[in-house]
Motif scaffolding. Structure first.
Motif, PDB file in Angstrom:
ATOM      1  N   MET A   1      -4.597 -11.110  -2.250  1.00 22.39           N
ATOM      2  CA  MET A   1      -4.623 -12.099  -1.172  1.00 22.39           C
ATOM      3  C   MET A   1      -5.157 -11.499   0.123  1.00 22.39           C
ATOM      4  O   MET A   1      -5.965 -12.129   0.814  1.00 22.39           O
ATOM      5  N   MET A   2      -4.727 -10.285   0.449  1.00 22.20           N
ATOM      6  CA  MET A   2      -5.192  -9.658   1.688  1.00 22.20           C
ATOM      7  C   MET A   2      -6.687  -9.348   1.635  1.00 22.20           C
ATOM      8  O   MET A   2      -7.429  -9.687   2.562  1.00 22.20           O
ATOM      9  N   PHE A   3      -7.115  -8.704   0.544  1.00 21.66           N
ATOM     10  CA  PHE A   3      -8.532  -8.342   0.438  1.00 21.66           C
ATOM     11  C   PHE A   3      -9.422  -9.567   0.388  1.00 21.66           C
ATOM     12  O   PHE A   3     -10.450  -9.629   1.071  1.00 21.66           O
ATOM     13  N   MET A   4      -9.061 -10.531  -0.428  1.00 22.26           N
ATOM     14  CA  MET A   4      -9.906 -11.714  -0.555  1.00 22.26           C
ATOM     15  C   MET A   4      -9.892 -12.545   0.730  1.00 22.26           C
ATOM     16  O   MET A   4     -10.943 -13.035   1.151  1.00 22.26           O
ATOM     17  N   GLY A   5      -8.741 -12.671   1.345  1.00 19.13           N
ATOM     18  CA  GLY A   5      -8.675 -13.416   2.600  1.00 19.13           C
ATOM     19  C   GLY A   5      -9.527 -12.784   3.684  1.00 19.13           C
ATOM     20  O   GLY A   5     -10.344 -13.444   4.338  1.00 19.13           O
TER      21      GLY A   5
ATOM     22  N   ILE B   1      -6.817   3.575  -5.308  1.00 16.61           N
ATOM     23  CA  ILE B   1      -6.680   4.975  -4.902  1.00 16.61           C
ATOM     24  C   ILE B   1      -7.998   5.488  -4.339  1.00 16.61           C
ATOM     25  O   ILE B   1      -8.028   6.104  -3.270  1.00 16.61           O
ATOM     26  N   PHE B   2      -9.087   5.239  -5.037  1.00 15.86           N
ATOM     27  CA  PHE B   2     -10.382   5.757  -4.587  1.00 15.86           C
ATOM     28  C   PHE B   2     -10.897   5.033  -3.347  1.00 15.86           C
ATOM     29  O   PHE B   2     -11.312   5.669  -2.384  1.00 15.86           O
ATOM     30  N   VAL B   3     -10.875   3.718  -3.363  1.00 14.42           N
ATOM     31  CA  VAL B   3     -11.441   2.948  -2.251  1.00 14.42           C
ATOM     32  C   VAL B   3     -10.581   3.103  -0.993  1.00 14.42           C
ATOM     33  O   VAL B   3     -11.081   3.470   0.074  1.00 14.42           O
ATOM     34  N   ILE B   4      -9.298   2.824  -1.110  1.00 12.61           N
ATOM     35  CA  ILE B   4      -8.422   2.884   0.055  1.00 12.61           C
ATOM     36  C   ILE B   4      -8.142   4.337   0.431  1.00 12.61           C
ATOM     37  O   ILE B   4      -8.059   4.674   1.620  1.00 12.61           O
ATOM     38  N   GLY B   5      -8.017   5.194  -0.570  1.00 16.98           N
ATOM     39  CA  GLY B   5      -7.821   6.617  -0.275  1.00 16.98           C
ATOM     40  C   GLY B   5      -8.996   7.205   0.482  1.00 16.98           C
ATOM     41  O   GLY B   5      -8.822   7.981   1.427  1.00 16.98           O
ATOM     42  N   GLY B   6     -10.205   6.837   0.087  1.00 19.65           N
ATOM     43  CA  GLY B   6     -11.397   7.310   0.806  1.00 19.65           C
ATOM     44  C   GLY B   6     -11.408   6.843   2.245  1.00 19.65           C
ATOM     45  O   GLY B   6     -11.695   7.613   3.169  1.00 19.65           O
TER      46      GLY B   6
ATOM     47  N   ARG C   1     -10.783   7.943   7.876  1.00 22.50           N
ATOM     48  CA  ARG C   1     -10.309   7.345   9.121  1.00 22.50           C
ATOM     49  C   ARG C   1      -9.326   8.272   9.843  1.00 22.50           C
ATOM     50  O   ARG C   1      -9.413   8.475  11.053  1.00 22.50           O
ATOM     51  N   VAL C   2      -8.388   8.851   9.106  1.00 18.36           N
ATOM     52  CA  VAL C   2      -7.411   9.757   9.733  1.00 18.36           C
ATOM     53  C   VAL C   2      -8.113  11.016  10.240  1.00 18.36           C
ATOM     54  O   VAL C   2      -7.882  11.458  11.369  1.00 18.36           O
TER      55      VAL C   2
ATOM     56  N   TYR D   1      -1.827   1.167   7.093  1.00 22.45           N
ATOM     57  CA  TYR D   1      -1.970   0.346   5.885  1.00 22.45           C
ATOM     58  C   TYR D   1      -2.572   1.163   4.744  1.00 22.45           C
ATOM     59  O   TYR D   1      -2.067   1.149   3.612  1.00 22.45           O
ATOM     60  N   GLU D   2      -3.649   1.880   5.015  1.00 24.61           N
ATOM     61  CA  GLU D   2      -4.346   2.629   3.961  1.00 24.61           C
ATOM     62  C   GLU D   2      -3.468   3.735   3.388  1.00 24.61           C
ATOM     63  O   GLU D   2      -3.377   3.897   2.160  1.00 24.61           O
ATOM     64  N   THR D   3      -2.801   4.477   4.246  1.00 24.69           N
ATOM     65  CA  THR D   3      -1.949   5.568   3.776  1.00 24.69           C
ATOM     66  C   THR D   3      -0.780   5.031   2.960  1.00 24.69           C
ATOM     67  O   THR D   3      -0.487   5.539   1.866  1.00 24.69           O
ATOM     68  N   LEU D   4      -0.121   4.006   3.455  1.00 23.82           N
ATOM     69  CA  LEU D   4       1.013   3.431   2.724  1.00 23.82           C
ATOM     70  C   LEU D   4       0.577   2.808   1.401  1.00 23.82           C
ATOM     71  O   LEU D   4       1.298   2.883   0.401  1.00 23.82           O
ATOM     72  N   THR D   5      -0.598   2.196   1.387  1.00 25.52           N
ATOM     73  CA  THR D   5      -1.107   1.597   0.147  1.00 25.52           C
ATOM     74  C   THR D   5      -1.345   2.661  -0.915  1.00 25.52           C
ATOM     75  O   THR D   5      -0.940   2.497  -2.070  1.00 25.52           O
TER      76      THR D   5
END
Length: 130
Positions: free
Chosen positions: A12-16, A78-83, A88-89, A108-112
Motif C-alpha cells: 500500500m505504501m509503495f503503490m500509493g 532487503i536489496f532495494v530498501i537496504g541500498g 542515505r545514511v 523508515y528504510e532502516t526499520l524496514t
C-alpha cells in the motif's frame, strides 16, 4: 500471517507513493527538493519514483497474496530498501544533511530492513537452503 500483513502494508505504501509520484512528479520539489528541469527529467522522476515504487509495491502485494512469492518480495526489499538506507545514511553523515525528509526516510528504510531480517529469521521456510 505477520509477513502477509507486513508485505500488504509495504504494498500500500509503495503503490500509493508510486502512483502519486507518477501522476504528480512536481510534488517531489516541495517534499524532497527534487525537481525536473526538462521533459526528460520529468520522465525520469515518473519512472524512478512512480514506476519503480509502484512495481516494488506490486511485488509486495504478490508476496502478501501468494506464499511462494513471499521470500522474493522480502529479499527484494532487503536489496532495494537496504541500498537506499546505506547510501542515505552514509551521505547524510558525510554531508551533515538531516532534513525532515531524510531523517524520515533513513528511519523508515532502516526499520524496514531490520523488520525483513527479523521476518526471515522468524519464518525459516522463507529462507532457501544453500
Amino acid at each position: 500471517m505477520i509477513t502477509r500483513i507486513f508485505l500488504g502494508l509495504q504494498a500500500m505504501m509503495f503503490m500509493g507513493y508510486g502512483i502519486y509520484c507518477l501522476v504528480e512528479p512536481e510534488a517531489l520539489a516541495g517534499a524532497a527538493g527534487v525537481a525536473a528541469t526538462s521533459q526528460t527529467g520529468t520522465i525520469e522522476l515518473q519512472a524512478m519514483y512512480g514506476g519503480l515504487q509502484t512495481a516494488v509495491g506490486a511485488l509486495c502485494a504478490l508476496g502478501a497474496a501468494v506464499a511462494m512469492y513471499r521470500r522474493y518480495a522480502l529479499v527484494t526489499l532487503i536489496f532495494v530498501i537496504g541500498g537506499l538506507a546505506v547510501v542515505r545514511v552514509t551521505l547524510g553523515l558525510m554531508n551533515a544533511e538531516f532534513s525532515g525528509y531524510n531523517v524520515f526516510a533513513m528511519t523508515y528504510e532502516t526499520l524496514t530492513v531490520l523488520a525483513v531480517f527479523w521476518l526471515l529469521r522468524r519464518e525459516p521456510q522463507l529462507v532457501p537452503a544453500i
